[in-house]
Design a protein around this motif. Structure first.
Motif, mmCIF file in Angstrom:
data_model
loop_
_atom_site.group_PDB
_atom_site.id
_atom_site.type_symbol
_atom_site.label_atom_id
_atom_site.label_comp_id
_atom_site.label_asym_id
_atom_site.label_seq_id
_atom_site.Cartn_x
_atom_site.Cartn_y
_atom_site.Cartn_z
ATOM 1 N N ASP A 35 0.831 -1.205 0.000
ATOM 2 C CA ASP A 35 0.000 0.000 0.000
ATOM 3 C C ASP A 35 0.866 1.254 0.000
ATOM 4 O O ASP A 35 0.602 2.202 -0.734
ATOM 5 C CB ASP A 35 -0.938 0.021 1.212
ATOM 6 C CG ASP A 35 -2.004 -1.058 1.161
ATOM 7 O OD1 ASP A 35 -2.248 -1.607 0.058
ATOM 8 O OD2 ASP A 35 -2.580 -1.360 2.218
ATOM 9 N N MET A 36 1.907 1.259 0.832
ATOM 10 C CA MET A 36 2.788 2.416 0.926
ATOM 11 C C MET A 36 3.487 2.688 -0.412
ATOM 12 O O MET A 36 3.670 3.830 -0.807
ATOM 13 C CB MET A 36 3.825 2.184 2.031
ATOM 14 C CG MET A 36 4.760 3.350 2.285
ATOM 15 S SD MET A 36 6.357 3.254 1.451
ATOM 16 C CE MET A 36 7.036 1.761 2.085
ATOM 17 N N LYS A 37 3.840 1.628 -1.121
ATOM 18 C CA LYS A 37 4.528 1.772 -2.414
ATOM 19 C C LYS A 37 3.559 1.941 -3.578
ATOM 20 O O LYS A 37 3.970 2.013 -4.720
ATOM 21 C CB LYS A 37 5.421 0.552 -2.656
ATOM 22 C CG LYS A 37 6.555 0.444 -1.678
ATOM 23 C CD LYS A 37 7.293 -0.862 -1.866
ATOM 24 C CE LYS A 37 8.131 -1.144 -0.647
ATOM 25 N NZ LYS A 37 8.278 -2.542 -0.379
ATOM 26 N N ARG A 38 2.250 1.975 -3.242
ATOM 27 C CA ARG A 38 1.191 2.122 -4.237
ATOM 28 C C ARG A 38 1.242 1.001 -5.285
ATOM 29 O O ARG A 38 1.127 1.243 -6.486
ATOM 30 C CB ARG A 38 1.246 3.496 -4.896
ATOM 31 C CG ARG A 38 0.807 4.592 -3.960
ATOM 32 C CD ARG A 38 0.865 5.936 -4.602
ATOM 33 N NE ARG A 38 1.966 6.618 -3.905
ATOM 34 C CZ ARG A 38 2.733 7.558 -4.420
ATOM 35 N NH1 ARG A 38 2.536 7.978 -5.609
ATOM 36 N NH2 ARG A 38 3.689 8.091 -3.732
ATOM 37 N N SER A 42 -2.527 -7.604 -5.078
ATOM 38 C CA SER A 42 -2.471 -8.868 -5.815
ATOM 39 C C SER A 42 -1.035 -9.253 -6.164
ATOM 40 O O SER A 42 -0.771 -10.393 -6.518
ATOM 41 C CB SER A 42 -3.311 -8.779 -7.092
ATOM 42 O OG SER A 42 -2.794 -7.784 -7.966
ATOM 43 N N TRP A 43 -0.114 -8.329 -6.054
ATOM 44 C CA TRP A 43 1.292 -8.632 -6.312
ATOM 45 C C TRP A 43 1.937 -9.380 -5.147
ATOM 46 O O TRP A 43 3.006 -9.966 -5.297
ATOM 47 C CB TRP A 43 2.072 -7.354 -6.568
ATOM 48 C CG TRP A 43 1.856 -6.736 -7.909
ATOM 49 C CD1 TRP A 43 0.796 -6.926 -8.749
ATOM 50 C CD2 TRP A 43 2.706 -5.808 -8.556
ATOM 51 N NE1 TRP A 43 0.941 -6.163 -9.875
ATOM 52 C CE2 TRP A 43 2.107 -5.463 -9.780
ATOM 53 C CE3 TRP A 43 3.913 -5.226 -8.226
ATOM 54 C CZ2 TRP A 43 2.690 -4.574 -10.671
ATOM 55 C CZ3 TRP A 43 4.491 -4.331 -9.107
ATOM 56 C CH2 TRP A 43 3.888 -4.010 -10.311
ATOM 57 N N GLY A 44 1.311 -9.347 -3.965
ATOM 58 C CA GLY A 44 1.881 -9.978 -2.779
ATOM 59 C C GLY A 44 2.258 -11.433 -2.977
ATOM 60 O O GLY A 44 3.412 -11.814 -2.741
ATOM 61 N N PHE A 83 14.222 -1.429 -3.536
ATOM 62 C CA PHE A 83 14.852 -0.164 -3.152
ATOM 63 C C PHE A 83 14.320 0.969 -4.028
ATOM 64 O O PHE A 83 13.962 2.046 -3.530
ATOM 65 C CB PHE A 83 16.375 -0.303 -3.296
ATOM 66 C CG PHE A 83 17.158 0.619 -2.435
ATOM 67 C CD1 PHE A 83 17.427 0.308 -1.117
ATOM 68 C CD2 PHE A 83 17.649 1.811 -2.941
ATOM 69 C CE1 PHE A 83 18.151 1.166 -0.316
ATOM 70 C CE2 PHE A 83 18.375 2.675 -2.155
ATOM 71 C CZ PHE A 83 18.636 2.350 -0.833
ATOM 72 N N ALA A 84 14.229 0.716 -5.327
ATOM 73 C CA ALA A 84 13.713 1.724 -6.264
ATOM 74 C C ALA A 84 12.248 2.049 -5.966
ATOM 75 O O ALA A 84 11.833 3.209 -6.078
ATOM 76 C CB ALA A 84 13.876 1.240 -7.697
ATOM 77 N N ALA A 85 11.461 1.036 -5.594
ATOM 78 C CA ALA A 85 10.055 1.267 -5.277
ATOM 79 C C ALA A 85 9.918 2.181 -4.060
ATOM 80 O O ALA A 85 9.030 3.033 -4.016
ATOM 81 C CB ALA A 85 9.341 -0.064 -5.026
#
Length: 118
Positions: A35-38, A42-44, A83-85
């Motif tokens: 959520d924080m990384k928007r 479903s990617w989890g 890291f980029a996210a």
């Protein structure tokens, strides 16, 4: 050299395996991170599966060194992306992905140092 290779590889496998479990069981922490990384929740499970495959690949690398090298390389790419996210959304919570990244880079470096590039 062998002791360092085994120790760091097992440590990396434990770290990434633990992270994989939290994603795959649907723990709240990975959901909050997504959520924080928007990113879609479903990617989890997909991210958890990638982490699990990397963890198993690191351990399988003791029997098939190329597999361990490829798994470590894949995990390096995974954590560079993590890291980029964090940076993409302006998060300053970089210690977690940095620690994971350092551990998998060390596992890759020791794997290459012990077995050679191929």
């Amino acid at each position: 050299m062998f002791a360092a290779y085994v120790t760091v590889t097992v440590l990396a496998a434990l770290f990434t395996g633990g992270a994989a479990v939290t994603y795959l069981i649907g723990h709240d922490y990975p959901k909050a991170q997504l959520d924080m990384k928007r990113l879609p929740r479903s990617w989890g499970p997909v991210l958890g599966t990638l982490l699990a495959a990397g963890s198993v690949g690191l351990l399988a690398g003791f029997a098939v060194p190329l597999l361990g090298t490829l798994a470590a390389g894949g995990l390096v790419l995974y954590f560079v992306g993590a890291f980029a996210a964090h940076l993409r959304v302006g998060s300053r919570q970089l210690v977690g992905p940095a620690v994971f990244l350092v551990v998998v880079v060390a596992a890759l470096a020791l794997n290459l140092g012990y077995h050679g590039p191929w």
